[in-house]
Design a protein around this motif. Structure first.
Motif, PDB file in Angstrom:
ATOM      1  N   THR A  89      65.769  26.438  18.390  1.00 14.74           N
ATOM      2  CA  THR A  89      66.067  26.604  19.799  1.00 14.74           C
ATOM      3  C   THR A  89      66.044  28.088  20.158  1.00 14.74           C
ATOM      4  OG1 THR A  89      68.447  26.710  19.394  1.00 14.74           O
ATOM      5  CG2 THR A  89      67.505  24.531  19.844  1.00 14.74           C
ATOM      6  N   ILE A  90      65.780  28.364  21.402  1.00 13.63           N
ATOM      7  CA  ILE A  90      65.803  29.734  21.898  1.00 13.63           C
ATOM      8  C   ILE A  90      67.093  29.950  22.674  1.00 13.63           C
ATOM      9  CG2 ILE A  90      64.700  31.395  23.461  1.00 13.63           C
ATOM     10  CD1 ILE A  90      62.039  30.183  22.784  1.00 13.63           C
ATOM     11  N   ALA A  91      67.861  30.933  22.267  1.00 15.43           N
ATOM     12  CA  ALA A  91      69.083  31.270  22.992  1.00 15.43           C
ATOM     13  C   ALA A  91      68.699  31.996  24.272  1.00 15.43           C
ATOM     14  CB  ALA A  91      69.982  32.140  22.128  1.00 15.43           C
ATOM     15  N   THR A  92      69.142  31.480  25.402  1.00 14.57           N
ATOM     16  CA  THR A  92      68.768  32.056  26.690  1.00 14.57           C
ATOM     17  C   THR A  92      69.932  32.754  27.379  1.00 14.57           C
ATOM     18  OG1 THR A  92      69.173  29.912  27.737  1.00 14.57           O
ATOM     19  CG2 THR A  92      66.911  30.393  27.042  1.00 14.57           C
ATOM     20  N   ALA A  93      71.045  32.891  26.698  1.00 14.60           N
ATOM     21  CA  ALA A  93      72.205  33.598  27.235  1.00 14.60           C
ATOM     22  C   ALA A  93      72.904  34.303  26.082  1.00 14.60           C
ATOM     23  CB  ALA A  93      73.159  32.624  27.940  1.00 14.60           C
ATOM     24  N   PRO A  94      73.622  35.393  26.360  1.00 16.07           N
ATOM     25  CA  PRO A  94      74.269  36.163  25.291  1.00 16.07           C
ATOM     26  C   PRO A  94      75.247  35.362  24.445  1.00 16.07           C
ATOM     27  CG  PRO A  94      74.200  37.434  27.320  1.00 16.07           C
ATOM     28  CD  PRO A  94      73.764  36.050  27.678  1.00 16.07           C
ATOM     29  N   ASP A  95      75.843  34.321  25.023  1.00 19.62           N
ATOM     30  CA  ASP A  95      76.832  33.556  24.270  1.00 19.62           C
ATOM     31  C   ASP A  95      76.220  32.373  23.521  1.00 19.62           C
ATOM     32  OD1 ASP A  95      76.174  32.128  26.514  1.00 19.62           O
ATOM     33  OD2 ASP A  95      78.224  31.470  26.966  1.00 19.62           O
ATOM     34  N   GLN A  96      74.891  32.271  23.521  1.00 19.36           N
ATOM     35  CA  GLN A  96      74.218  31.194  22.814  1.00 19.36           C
ATOM     36  C   GLN A  96      73.672  31.689  21.485  1.00 19.36           C
ATOM     37  OE1 GLN A  96      71.216  29.653  25.430  1.00 19.36           O
ATOM     38  NE2 GLN A  96      72.672  28.564  26.730  1.00 19.36           N
ATOM     39  N   THR A  97      73.500  30.739  20.561  1.00 22.71           N
ATOM     40  CA  THR A  97      72.952  31.048  19.240  1.00 22.71           C
ATOM     41  C   THR A  97      71.733  30.182  18.985  1.00 22.71           C
ATOM     42  OG1 THR A  97      75.136  31.606  18.366  1.00 22.71           O
ATOM     43  CG2 THR A  97      73.422  31.083  16.773  1.00 22.71           C
ATOM     44  N   ALA A  98      70.670  30.786  18.500  1.00 23.70           N
ATOM     45  CA  ALA A  98      69.474  30.024  18.142  1.00 23.70           C
ATOM     46  C   ALA A  98      69.781  29.156  16.935  1.00 23.70           C
ATOM     47  CB  ALA A  98      68.320  30.966  17.840  1.00 23.70           C
ATOM     48  N   GLU A  99      69.374  27.887  16.997  1.00 23.37           N
ATOM     49  CA  GLU A  99      69.662  26.943  15.923  1.00 23.37           C
ATOM     50  C   GLU A  99      68.393  26.232  15.476  1.00 23.37           C
ATOM     51  OE1 GLU A  99      72.656  24.226  17.074  1.00 23.37           O
ATOM     52  OE2 GLU A  99      74.232  25.761  17.291  1.00 23.37           O
ATOM     53  N   VAL A 100      68.253  26.056  14.175  1.00 27.62           N
ATOM     54  CA  VAL A 100      67.130  25.317  13.621  1.00 27.62           C
ATOM     55  C   VAL A 100      67.399  23.822  13.779  1.00 27.62           C
ATOM     56  CG1 VAL A 100      65.836  24.783  11.527  1.00 27.62           C
ATOM     57  CG2 VAL A 100      66.532  27.135  12.000  1.00 27.62           C
ATOM     58  N   GLU A 111      65.343  16.796  22.192  1.00 26.38           N
ATOM     59  CA  GLU A 111      65.818  17.331  23.459  1.00 26.38           C
ATOM     60  C   GLU A 111      64.790  18.247  24.112  1.00 26.38           C
ATOM     61  OE1 GLU A 111      68.549  16.454  24.950  1.00 26.38           O
ATOM     62  OE2 GLU A 111      69.276  15.195  23.291  1.00 26.38           O
ATOM     63  N   PRO A 112      64.618  18.140  25.439  1.00 31.60           N
ATOM     64  CA  PRO A 112      63.769  19.103  26.145  1.00 31.60           C
ATOM     65  C   PRO A 112      64.378  20.504  26.062  1.00 31.60           C
ATOM     66  CG  PRO A 112      64.244  17.166  27.498  1.00 31.60           C
ATOM     67  CD  PRO A 112      65.170  17.108  26.327  1.00 31.60           C
ATOM     68  N   GLY A 113      63.538  21.508  26.264  1.00 35.26           N
ATOM     69  CA  GLY A 113      64.025  22.876  26.256  1.00 35.26           C
ATOM     70  C   GLY A 113      62.996  23.826  25.700  1.00 35.26           C
ATOM     71  N   LEU A 114      63.400  25.069  25.495  1.00 36.51           N
ATOM     72  CA  LEU A 114      62.544  26.094  24.923  1.00 36.51           C
ATOM     73  C   LEU A 114      62.804  26.196  23.429  1.00 36.51           C
ATOM     74  CD1 LEU A 114      62.872  28.886  27.633  1.00 36.51           C
ATOM     75  CD2 LEU A 114      60.943  27.339  27.279  1.00 36.51           C
ATOM     76  N   TYR A 115      61.728  26.241  22.644  1.00 32.92           N
ATOM     77  CA  TYR A 115      61.834  26.292  21.194  1.00 32.92           C
ATOM     78  C   TYR A 115      60.902  27.365  20.646  1.00 32.92           C
ATOM     79  CZ  TYR A 115      64.178  21.731  21.343  1.00 32.92           C
ATOM     80  OH  TYR A 115      65.050  20.693  21.598  1.00 32.92           O
ATOM     81  N   ASP A 116      61.291  27.919  19.517  1.00 33.90           N
ATOM     82  CA  ASP A 116      60.396  28.734  18.716  1.00 33.90           C
ATOM     83  C   ASP A 116      59.797  27.870  17.617  1.00 33.90           C
ATOM     84  OD1 ASP A 116      60.558  31.193  19.958  1.00 33.90           O
ATOM     85  OD2 ASP A 116      62.259  31.880  18.757  1.00 33.90           O
ATOM     86  N   VAL A 176      55.881  33.608  15.036  1.00 37.10           N
ATOM     87  CA  VAL A 176      56.621  32.741  15.948  1.00 37.10           C
ATOM     88  C   VAL A 176      55.807  32.511  17.218  1.00 37.10           C
ATOM     89  CG1 VAL A 176      58.733  32.468  17.310  1.00 37.10           C
ATOM     90  CG2 VAL A 176      58.829  33.599  15.074  1.00 37.10           C
ATOM     91  N   ALA A 177      55.766  31.274  17.662  1.00 41.35           N
ATOM     92  CA  ALA A 177      55.214  30.942  18.976  1.00 41.35           C
ATOM     93  C   ALA A 177      56.281  30.169  19.737  1.00 41.35           C
ATOM     94  CB  ALA A 177      53.945  30.106  18.849  1.00 41.35           C
ATOM     95  N   SER A 178      56.430  30.464  20.993  1.00 42.43           N
ATOM     96  CA  SER A 178      57.419  29.775  21.810  1.00 42.43           C
ATOM     97  C   SER A 178      56.757  28.648  22.585  1.00 42.43           C
ATOM     98  CB  SER A 178      58.088  30.750  22.772  1.00 42.43           C
ATOM     99  OG  SER A 178      58.781  31.749  22.059  1.00 42.43           O
ATOM    100  N   ILE A 179      57.410  27.500  22.638  1.00 42.60           N
ATOM    101  CA  ILE A 179      56.865  26.346  23.338  1.00 42.60           C
ATOM    102  C   ILE A 179      57.905  25.773  24.282  1.00 42.60           C
ATOM    103  CG2 ILE A 179      55.315  25.758  21.429  1.00 42.60           C
ATOM    104  CD1 ILE A 179      57.243  23.453  20.721  1.00 42.60           C
ATOM    105  N   GLN A 180      57.422  25.102  25.290  1.00 43.58           N
ATOM    106  CA  GLN A 180      58.301  24.388  26.215  1.00 43.58           C
ATOM    107  C   GLN A 180      58.181  22.897  25.943  1.00 43.58           C
ATOM    108  OE1 GLN A 180      57.475  24.885  30.397  1.00 43.58           O
ATOM    109  NE2 GLN A 180      59.451  24.069  31.011  1.00 43.58           N
ATOM    110  N   VAL A 181      59.302  22.265  25.719  1.00 40.18           N
ATOM    111  CA  VAL A 181      59.357  20.821  25.502  1.00 40.18           C
ATOM    112  C   VAL A 181      59.989  20.187  26.742  1.00 40.18           C
ATOM    113  CG1 VAL A 181      60.279  18.954  24.081  1.00 40.18           C
ATOM    114  CG2 VAL A 181      59.547  21.104  23.017  1.00 40.18           C
ATOM    115  N   VAL A 182      59.289  19.225  27.327  1.00 40.40           N
ATOM    116  CA  VAL A 182      59.769  18.601  28.553  1.00 40.40           C
ATOM    117  C   VAL A 182      59.989  17.110  28.336  1.00 40.40           C
ATOM    118  CG1 VAL A 182      58.553  20.292  29.976  1.00 40.40           C
ATOM    119  CG2 VAL A 182      57.465  18.110  29.467  1.00 40.40           C
TER     120      VAL A 182
END
Length: 296
Positions: free
Chosen positions: A78-89, A117-122, A133-139
């Motif tokens: 997952t891509i963390a999109t806010a300072p309080d978020q953590t990227a998770e495998v 889950e939809p969202g932004l992923y690496d 790394v490539a970033s993808i959008q999952v909808v």
């Protein structure tokens, strides 16, 4: 629609800044801030959440040389999109298979996985100590910009050898493919399965889109696909010219389907319902698997 949203080039995702400094889980996954030594290109418009989704991508080194037939392990993070978020495998390691380059295309890595889950992923691809790394959008399929499996296929006329619909070329492949015997609207009325390819061989603009039409045409000729009808539609109604390409008029079927990029491939059941879809890279093994699912 009179504009083409072309797929981004290799390395675009490598420059993306993401927030967060930890992977969260997954041994062997490079940290978010780790320097990348590979370019990964997942050149698809969007990925759908759900089971058994195909992921195809190209890999090049920092000198822009394709990396072929390597032992590639993939993680989805997952891509963390806010300072309080953590990227998770959320998936991995996943072993990627390799489909060699054909004609002018680039060799493609591919795998099949579930994305809940939809969202932004690496997409983190590792080759030994190297990674990219490539970033993808999952909808969610309900929010897709393009028709999805389970929906009725859109009936539209496509150019054939008997009726070119006034477009500049029925097929820009040289020699032309053998998938212009029947228009899509006519094919959908037969009650037979349909394999529908939207692509423009002469004007394909990314390394990984490759020879999608010739690949499908070869598969058509060397397999037993029952009474499946194979249809190819070009993208442009007029020949694209230089900087004017983004405003070049599109053929009616591309307009009707609302396709914002190319190439796209759809398998359609005899009931007229879309069974599968794929955009971007078109590795032969994926196309075969989709056709096998259609004719099983």
């Amino acid at each position: 629609m009179h504009r083409r949203q072309l797929l981004t080039g290799i390395g675009a995702a490598a420059g993306l800044t993401v927030l967060g400094t930890a992977c969260g889980s997954g041994d062997g996954v490079p940290a978010v801030e780790a320097e990348q030594s590979l370019f990964v290109q997942a050149a698809s418009l969007e990925f759908l959440s759900g089971p058994d989704r195909w992921l195809a991508f190209g890999i090049r080194d920092l000198e822009n040389t394709p990396l072929d037939d390597a032992d590639v392990q993939v993680y989805l993070r997952t891509i963390a999109t806010a300072p309080d978020q953590t990227a998770e495998v959320v998936a991995g390691p996943l072993a990627a298979s390799f489909a060699p380059a054909t004609e002018t295309g680039q060799g493609i890595y591919y795998l099949q996985t579930t994305i809940e889950e939809p969202g932004l992923y690496d997409v983190v691809a590792t080759v030994g100590d190297d990674h990219g790394v490539a970033s993808i959008q999952v909808v969610d399929p309900s929010n897709s910009r393009v028709a999805v499996p389970g929906e009725a296929a859109i009936s539209a006329r496509t150019a054939t050898t008997e009726d070119d619909l006034g477009v500049f070329a029925v097929c820009t492949q040289d020699p032309p493919c053998g998938m212009h015997e029947m228009s899509l609207d006519e094919a959908l009325e037969t009650g037979r399965p349909v394999a529908m390819m939207f692509a423009t061989p002469e004007f394909c603009q990314t390394a990984v889109c490759g020879p999608s039409v010739s690949t499908l045409d070869a598969i058509r000729g060397d397999g037993d696909w029952g009474d499946t009808i194979f249809v190819h539609s070009e993208i442009f109604a007029e020949a694209p010219v230089g900087a004017e390409a983004p405003t070049t008029p599109l053929v009616p079927a591309v307009e009707a389907w609302g396709l914002p990029s190319e190439p796209w491939f759809f398998t359609i059941g005899g009931d007229g319902v879309i069974a599968g879809r794929l955009d971007g890279p078109m590795p032969e093994p994926i196309l075969r698997s989709m056709l096998e699912g259609l004719t099983a």
